[in-house]
Design a protein around this motif. Structure first.
Motif, mmCIF file in Angstrom:
data_model
loop_
_atom_site.group_PDB
_atom_site.id
_atom_site.type_symbol
_atom_site.label_atom_id
_atom_site.label_comp_id
_atom_site.label_asym_id
_atom_site.label_seq_id
_atom_site.Cartn_x
_atom_site.Cartn_y
_atom_site.Cartn_z
ATOM 1 N N GLN A 137 -23.245 112.384 -47.088
ATOM 2 C CA GLN A 137 -21.800 112.490 -46.891
ATOM 3 C C GLN A 137 -21.300 111.259 -46.136
ATOM 4 O OE1 GLN A 137 -19.977 115.758 -44.645
ATOM 5 N NE2 GLN A 137 -18.229 115.636 -46.043
ATOM 6 N N GLU B 296 -24.228 110.945 -43.483
ATOM 7 C CA GLU B 296 -25.089 112.001 -42.964
ATOM 8 C C GLU B 296 -25.907 112.552 -44.123
ATOM 9 O OE1 GLU B 296 -23.136 115.397 -41.137
ATOM 10 O OE2 GLU B 296 -25.070 116.357 -40.690
ATOM 11 N N ALA B 297 -27.222 112.619 -43.934
ATOM 12 C CA ALA B 297 -28.112 113.141 -44.969
ATOM 13 C C ALA B 297 -28.102 114.668 -44.915
ATOM 14 C CB ALA B 297 -29.529 112.616 -44.749
ATOM 15 N N PRO C 28 -28.038 125.334 -47.946
ATOM 16 C CA PRO C 28 -28.880 125.113 -46.759
ATOM 17 C C PRO C 28 -28.794 126.277 -45.774
ATOM 18 C CG PRO C 28 -27.515 123.194 -47.168
ATOM 19 C CD PRO C 28 -27.080 124.244 -48.138
ATOM 20 N N ILE D 19 -40.378 123.302 -42.406
ATOM 21 C CA ILE D 19 -39.430 122.252 -42.022
ATOM 22 C C ILE D 19 -40.159 121.006 -41.514
ATOM 23 C CG2 ILE D 19 -39.082 123.056 -39.628
ATOM 24 C CD1 ILE D 19 -36.266 121.724 -41.873
ATOM 25 N N LEU E 137 -38.059 114.021 -45.735
ATOM 26 C CA LEU E 137 -36.656 113.601 -45.679
ATOM 27 C C LEU E 137 -36.467 112.332 -44.848
ATOM 28 C CD1 LEU E 137 -33.499 115.632 -45.677
ATOM 29 C CD2 LEU E 137 -33.816 114.194 -43.680
ATOM 30 N N LEU F 30 -31.852 117.383 -37.259
ATOM 31 C CA LEU F 30 -33.178 117.860 -36.859
ATOM 32 C C LEU F 30 -33.052 119.281 -36.346
ATOM 33 C CD1 LEU F 30 -34.482 114.764 -34.866
ATOM 34 C CD2 LEU F 30 -35.117 115.435 -37.204
ATOM 35 N N GLN G 145 -38.834 121.300 -35.403
ATOM 36 C CA GLN G 145 -39.399 119.962 -35.539
ATOM 37 C C GLN G 145 -39.749 119.365 -34.168
ATOM 38 O OE1 GLN G 145 -36.013 119.004 -38.383
ATOM 39 N NE2 GLN G 145 -37.527 117.557 -39.125
ATOM 40 N N GLU H 154 -29.233 114.038 -35.251
ATOM 41 C CA GLU H 154 -28.312 115.111 -34.855
ATOM 42 C C GLU H 154 -29.085 116.350 -34.420
ATOM 43 O OE1 GLU H 154 -25.277 115.900 -37.751
ATOM 44 O OE2 GLU H 154 -24.670 113.792 -37.859
ATOM 45 N N ASP I 189 -21.980 120.112 -34.163
ATOM 46 C CA ASP I 189 -21.245 121.381 -34.041
ATOM 47 C C ASP I 189 -20.789 121.626 -32.606
ATOM 48 O OD1 ASP I 189 -22.114 121.574 -36.650
ATOM 49 O OD2 ASP I 189 -23.691 123.029 -36.216
ATOM 50 N N GLN J 33 -16.100 121.673 -37.266
ATOM 51 C CA GLN J 33 -15.007 121.913 -38.208
ATOM 52 C C GLN J 33 -14.049 123.026 -37.756
ATOM 53 O OE1 GLN J 33 -16.301 123.070 -42.111
ATOM 54 N NE2 GLN J 33 -14.267 122.744 -42.959
ATOM 55 N N GLY K 164 -15.564 117.928 -41.027
ATOM 56 C CA GLY K 164 -14.801 118.883 -41.824
ATOM 57 C C GLY K 164 -13.330 118.543 -41.978
#
Ligand code: C2E
Ligand code: MG
Ligand code: MG
Ligand code: MG
Length: 282
Positions: A45, A59-60, A74, A87, A94, A120, A124, A151, A182, A205, A239
């Motif tokens: 994005q 952003e992936a 997702p 993950i 990824l 992330l 992880q 992130e 977020d 958002q 958003g």
């Protein structure tokens, strides 16, 4: 199976609940095979400078192309990747995939790749292998470390704090910027903002949604942007869907943004065309 309200006795769940459970188990089984079957792919994005309108990075966002169900959200499969521990391997894939890809998107002005933001999850961080995975992806791809953003969400900062803090500090020392995703929706504690090496605030958002609808949310946005500035942090609004939202945020001084109104998440080849056709401008 479910617990009855009158006691610890188990009883057979309704046929619907049974079907849901079966579907979940099937999905989980399919998830184990998804990586080797190459069913995962990544959308990018675009992220924009709010003043110049230029694309400054992406952003992936992970996607799963299920053989029968199509693209799974997702929201449905990332929690399953976390619960199963998958993950860790998918995340490693990824990291390598995006950094190799990211090298192709060069800003003509600076001659450097656009930045790349990668999400992330807590699992992880708790694997003990994250730091090494990020380092090898950087080395293998040659992607510039200062163009990588990682992130995390507020929930990561809730437990195993010393371990998490050590890894975050290592990332910071490497020159990677860390974004709090977020922001404002989780277990927000303002103390996070000074206890952790965080460089970017991503405004959720749900705040952006309130623009033009709720004076209180607008004031909260003003406060968040002011807070980010006061702490010397970068701020990215998430958003953004309407021109009204874009204008409001730009006028507040929010420096960066992303959203469907600017650009939807794109495949790698769509992103390449987008860069050429838009000449990096909105
Ligand atoms: P996020 O990191 O907050 O990502 C932003 C989400 O908002 C993305 O949803 C994106 O498609 C969506 N979005 C962006 N602009 C707009 C807009 O204008 N309107 C609306 N309605 N939505 C918008 P997506 O791709 O479904 O991802 C959801 C969440 O899944 C992400 O939230 C992130 O927490 C997680 N996720 C995605 N990819 C990865 C990954 O590779 N690793 C991990 N650990 N988590 C991921
Ligand atoms: Mg994110
Ligand atoms: Mg977010
Ligand atoms: Mg999110």
């Amino acid at each position: 199976l479910s617990l009855t309200k009158d006691g610890p006795a188990f009883h057979l769940a309704s046929p619907q609940a049974d079907a849901r459970l079966r579907e979940r188990l099937e999905l989980e089984a399919a998830l184990y095979k998804a990586l080797e079957r190459k069913e995962f792919f990544i959308l990018y994005q675009p992220q924009f400078d709010m003043v110049s309108g230029k694309v400054i990075g992406s952003e992936a966002l992970l996607r799963w192309q299920h053989p029968e169900k199509g693209v799974v959200s997702p929201a449905d499969f990332i929690p399953m990747l976390e619960e199963t521990g998958l993950i860790e391997t998918v995340g490693e894939w990824l990291l390598n995939e995006t950094m190799e890809q990211g090298l192709a998107w060069v800003d003509p002005d600076s001659g450097e790749p656009l930045h790349l933001a990668i999400n992330l999850s807590a699992r992880q961080f708790h694997s003990g292998r994250l730091l090494q995975q990020v380092q090898s992806a950087l080395v293998n791809s040659g992607f510039p470390v200062h163009k990588l953003k990682l992130e995390i969400t507020e929930s990561l900062l809730l437990d195993n704090l010393t371990e998490v803090l050590e890894t975050l500090n290592e990332f910071e020392q490497m020159g990677i910027e860390l974004a709090l995703d977020d922001f404002g929706t989780g277990y927000s504690s303002l103390s996070y903002l000074h206890s952790f090496p965080l460089h970017i605030l991503k405004i959720d958002q749900s705040f952006v949604d309130g623009i033009g609808k709720s004076k209180r949310l607008e004031e909260l946005l003003r406060g968040i942007v002011g807070l980010g500035y006061a702490l010397g942090m970068n701020i990215v609004a998430e958003g953004i869907e309407t021109a009204e939202q874009f204008d409001f945020l730009r006028d507040l001084g929010c420096p960066q943004g992303q959203g469907f109104g600017l650009a939807k998440p794109l495949t790698a080849s769509q992103f390449s065309s987008f860069l050429t056709s838009s000449a990096f401008s909105r």
